[in-house]
Scaffold this motif. Structure first.
Motif, PDB file in Angstrom:
ATOM      1  N   GLN A   1       4.587  32.787 -90.430  1.00  0.00           N
ATOM      2  CA  GLN A   1       4.702  33.322 -91.366  1.00  0.00           C
ATOM      3  C   GLN A   1       5.475  34.858 -90.896  1.00  0.00           C
ATOM      4  O   GLN A   1       6.865  35.117 -91.864  1.00  0.00           O
TER       5      GLN A   1
ATOM      6  N   TYR B   1       6.759  32.685 -96.549  1.00  0.00           N
ATOM      7  CA  TYR B   1       6.885  33.683 -96.979  1.00  0.00           C
ATOM      8  C   TYR B   1       6.691  34.789 -98.127  1.00  0.00           C
ATOM      9  O   TYR B   1       6.567  35.909 -98.064  1.00  0.00           O
ATOM     10  N   PHE B   2       6.679  33.540 -99.122  1.00  0.00           N
ATOM     11  CA  PHE B   2       5.279  33.880-100.020  1.00  0.00           C
ATOM     12  C   PHE B   2       4.143  34.820 -99.748  1.00  0.00           C
ATOM     13  O   PHE B   2       3.793  35.980-100.254  1.00  0.00           O
TER      14      PHE B   2
ATOM     15  N   ARG C   1      13.956  35.373 -93.406  1.00  0.00           N
ATOM     16  CA  ARG C   1      14.293  35.565 -94.622  1.00  0.00           C
ATOM     17  C   ARG C   1      15.015  37.316 -94.895  1.00  0.00           C
ATOM     18  O   ARG C   1      15.805  37.493 -95.379  1.00  0.00           O
ATOM     19  N   ALA C   2      14.027  38.285 -93.910  1.00  0.00           N
ATOM     20  CA  ALA C   2      13.683  39.536 -95.209  1.00  0.00           C
ATOM     21  C   ALA C   2      14.747  40.273 -94.689  1.00  0.00           C
ATOM     22  O   ALA C   2      15.640  41.156 -94.597  1.00  0.00           O
TER      23      ALA C   2
ATOM     24  N   PHE D   1       9.299  35.390 -92.775  1.00  0.00           N
ATOM     25  CA  PHE D   1       9.473  36.981 -92.909  1.00  0.00           C
ATOM     26  C   PHE D   1      11.030  37.674 -92.227  1.00  0.00           C
ATOM     27  O   PHE D   1      11.741  37.646 -92.497  1.00  0.00           O
TER      28      PHE D   1
ATOM     29  N   LEU E   1       1.527  41.379 -96.312  1.00  0.00           N
ATOM     30  CA  LEU E   1       2.265  42.434 -96.430  1.00  0.00           C
ATOM     31  C   LEU E   1       2.423  43.642 -97.500  1.00  0.00           C
ATOM     32  O   LEU E   1       1.620  44.907 -97.031  1.00  0.00           O
ATOM     33  N   ARG E   2       2.485  43.554 -99.071  1.00  0.00           N
ATOM     34  CA  ARG E   2       2.049  44.074-100.094  1.00  0.00           C
ATOM     35  C   ARG E   2       0.937  44.605 -99.931  1.00  0.00           C
ATOM     36  O   ARG E   2       0.247  46.563 -99.988  1.00  0.00           O
TER      37      ARG E   2
ATOM     38  N   ALA F   1       3.937  35.385 -96.653  1.00  0.00           N
ATOM     39  CA  ALA F   1       3.464  36.417 -95.763  1.00  0.00           C
ATOM     40  C   ALA F   1       4.073  38.194 -96.679  1.00  0.00           C
ATOM     41  O   ALA F   1       3.380  39.229 -96.103  1.00  0.00           O
ATOM     42  N   LEU F   2       4.732  37.586 -97.704  1.00  0.00           N
ATOM     43  CA  LEU F   2       5.374  39.071 -98.782  1.00  0.00           C
ATOM     44  C   LEU F   2       3.599  39.362 -99.300  1.00  0.00           C
ATOM     45  O   LEU F   2       3.408  40.653 -99.012  1.00  0.00           O
ATOM     46  N   HIS F   3       3.461  38.828 -99.647  1.00  0.00           N
ATOM     47  CA  HIS F   3       1.427  39.343-100.718  1.00  0.00           C
ATOM     48  C   HIS F   3       1.028  40.086 -99.469  1.00  0.00           C
ATOM     49  O   HIS F   3       0.232  40.757 -99.694  1.00  0.00           O
TER      50      HIS F   3
ATOM     51  N   ARG G   1       3.852  52.429 -99.703  1.00  0.00           N
ATOM     52  CA  ARG G   1       5.180  52.309-100.528  1.00  0.00           C
ATOM     53  C   ARG G   1       5.498  53.056-101.430  1.00  0.00           C
ATOM     54  O   ARG G   1       4.561  54.291-101.638  1.00  0.00           O
TER      55      ARG G   1
END
Length: 190
Positions: free
Chosen positions: A142, A174-175, A149-150, A146, A181-182, A177-179, A189
């Protein structure tokens, strides 16, 4: 610029130098995040660059970036295998990681803008520290998905080539990892 040479391989050492400079900084960051050690990351990236130049000298320019990241991913996985092997066969405590990675601090190496106020600098520094910690918590696949891609901006197909997996796996990793990290970075934020 080397990216405009469709179907043509890099021929001069100057062209190779230019290409390697375009991937070096981000590759070092990826390897450092994966290993936690600046010196180890430098060795991994250098080895990946040498492998690319040796084996793929005649490949078209547009194929070099995904190939480089595939080699880099392989070197990072090899590093993890060696670390696991050493931990398994060394006596307890005889292979304690040194402080070589402790000297690198991404927050201190990030240039501050002259116009920023101290509170803004503090918030950014805290966010960078939290991001670094959150990236380290991610599972390796992950984390690397990430980063490719990012941060590196590779497409799904280029990332799949670099990681030797399907495009569906890239999307899923990627999904996830994003989840994660959020959730981890919710307090930071804007």
């Amino acid at each position: 610029m080397i990216y405009g040479m469709n179907g043509r391989s890099l021929e001069s050492s100057q062209e190779w130098d230019e290409f390697l400079k375009t991937v070096e900084r981000r590759a070092l960051l990826m390897a450092r995040v994966a290993t936690g050690f600046q010196d180890e990351a430098f060795d991994i990236v250098q080895d990946a660059m040498l492998g690319l130049v040796k084996k793929y000298r005649n490949k078209p320019v547009e194929e070099l970036k995904p190939l480089f990241y595939r080699i880099l991913q392989n070197r990072i996985r090899d590093w993890y295998r060696r670390q696991n092997f050493r931990r398994r066969w060394q006596f307890w405590g005889s292979f304690a990681p040194g402080d070589e990675g402790a000297s690198f601090d991404p927050v201190n190496n990030y240039p501050a803008s002259e116009s920023e106020d101290p509170a803004g600098i503090l918030l950014r520094d805290e966010a960078m520290t939290a991001l670094d910690a959150a990236l380290r918590k991610l599972p390796l696949r992950q984390q690397q998905t990430f980063l490719l891609r990012a941060w590196e901006g590779l497409s799904v197909s280029e990332t799949a080539i670099a990681m030797k997996c399907s495009e569906g796996t890239v999307k899923a990793q990627y999904f996830r990892a994003l989840h994660t990290l959020r959730v981890e970075l919710e307090d930071h934020r804007p």
